[in-house]
Enzyme design. Structure first.
Site, PDB file in Angstrom:
ATOM      1  CE  LYS A   1      10.672  -4.355  -3.802  1.00  0.00           C
ATOM      2  NZ  LYS A   1       9.381  -4.602  -3.639  1.00  0.00           N
TER       3      LYS A   1
ATOM      4  CE  LYS B   1       4.048  -5.042  -7.667  1.00  0.00           C
ATOM      5  NZ  LYS B   1       3.993  -3.667  -7.379  1.00  0.00           N
TER       6      LYS B   1
END
Length: 362
Positions: free
Chosen positions: A164, A272
């Site tokens: 991230k 997702k």
């Protein structure tokens, strides 16, 4: 005999402060859906409706009430007899506005159709005949903490890392990537980064150029969603392959999906199921992407092991290739015990009797 449904809220507690460019996560609210035939109440299917705060289009204050209305319309129906019928019913009940509910309803009905044993698709994964390679997720934090995460993941056998970025100083993030490339052979470690839309449009290309020297596999969502012309320009000229993530949220229907991918022409898309509307929606995205030569992979969305189990079983069902983003099951103190295990950078399915729903009161 007719179907009966119920649902309940469950709060998942993180083991640590999970840092993203949208803030720090300490807990995750999710909803567990239960479906059974009134003639055999001991056999039931489970699904999960778990939108992400500040991201999902169904992050709504009244989600519980809306989910209840969806399930009331399922009560009294006969159990569908095919995947296609289940996909149609879930779409009719949850529509465009509740993608996480669509996924949860699909999953619960497929589970029940397959005997209520948490088997969504009876394939090699759930039969413990294959393992799925996954990326090791490196959360945002202090530089020392991120370096420790990297070392721990590599020692645990991960050869694909996803870091991230977007909340630390950019130069420090580059220093971390440089450290990885200097310490480990490039052939040993695949690097992905996820900006979660943190780059400003005017700086994005310069940052992509800077990141390119670290020989990244890809970067997820470099700029915020909703700027298709700017994203298309980046994808056309980028020195680092770009994967769309948040850009796919809220895009409903095959025509709209086709239009988005034709306009932006990304190198990859990330699916997702909780965010894009479930299994059937993912199948639509994949059909369009593959027709255009666009790559894709599956990623969980911080679900409990109920939702994660479904996404894992989707991987061989959809013929997913390469590293998937399915390593989130170990994030919580109070996740639901399951057969899912991570071994040497792979997720696998163990003894089905490992499921334990005592905390849910099922």
């Amino acid at each position: 005999m007719p179907l009966k449904t119920s649902y309940q809220k469950y709060i998942l507690n993180f083991k640590f402060d999970a840092g993203t460019s949208r803030g720090v996560l300490k807990e995750k609210e999710t909803w567990i859906i239960k479906v059974w035939d009134t003639s055999r109440p001991e056999v039931y299917g489970l699904g999960e409706c778990g939108p992400l705060k500040k991201l999902s289009i169904d992050d709504l204050e009244d989600l519980g009430e809306r989910l209840e209305k969806c399930l009331e319309n399922l009560d009294g129906m006969d159990l569908p007899t095919s995947e296609e019928e289940i996909f149609r019913i879930a779409d009719e009940l949850a529509g465009a506005d509740l993608p996480a509910a669509r996924f949860g309803i699909e999953t619960a009905l497929l589970d029940l159709l397959n005997g209520g044993k948490r088997v969504i698709f009876n394939n090699r994964f759930v039969r413990s005949e294959m393992r799925i390679p996954i990326n090791g997720l490196i959360w945002m934090g202090h530089m020392e903490a991120m370096l420790l995460q990297i070392s721990n993941k590599v020692e645990a056998g991960f050869d694909c890392l996803k870091m991230k970025i977007g909340s630390l100083d950019f130069e420090k993030e580059c220093d971390i990537l440089d450290y990885v490339r200097r310490k480990y052979y490039q052939s040993d470690i695949t690097l992905r980064v996820d900006a979660n839309g943190a780059f400003k449009v005017h700086e994005a290309m310069d940052k992509l150029e800077a990141l390119s020297k670290y020989r990244l596999h890809s970067i997820e969502q470099p700029i915020a969603a909703g700027q298709p012309a700017e994203m298309a320009r980046l994808c056309q000229n980028t020195p680092v392959d770009i994967a769309l993530d948040e850009e796919l949220i809220g895009v409903y229907g095959k025509d709209a999906k086709q239009q988005l991918l034709e306009q932006i022409r990304p190198q990859y898309i990330i699916l997702k199921p909780t965010l894009v509307g479930g299994i059937h929606s993912c199948k639509e995205w994949i059909e369009i992407a593959e027709s255009m030569g666009v790559g894709w992979w599956l990623t969980s969305a911080l679900e409990s092991n109920i939702g994660l189990n479904a996404v894992c079983q989707m991987s061989p069902y959809l013929n997913a290739l390469g590293y998937q983003g399915l390593g989130t099951g170990q994030l919580y103190h109070n996740n639901i015990p399951s057969p899912l295990k991570i071994e040497a950078g792979h997720i696998c399915y163990g003894n089905e009797e490992s499921w334990d729903f005592a905390n849910l009161g099922l």
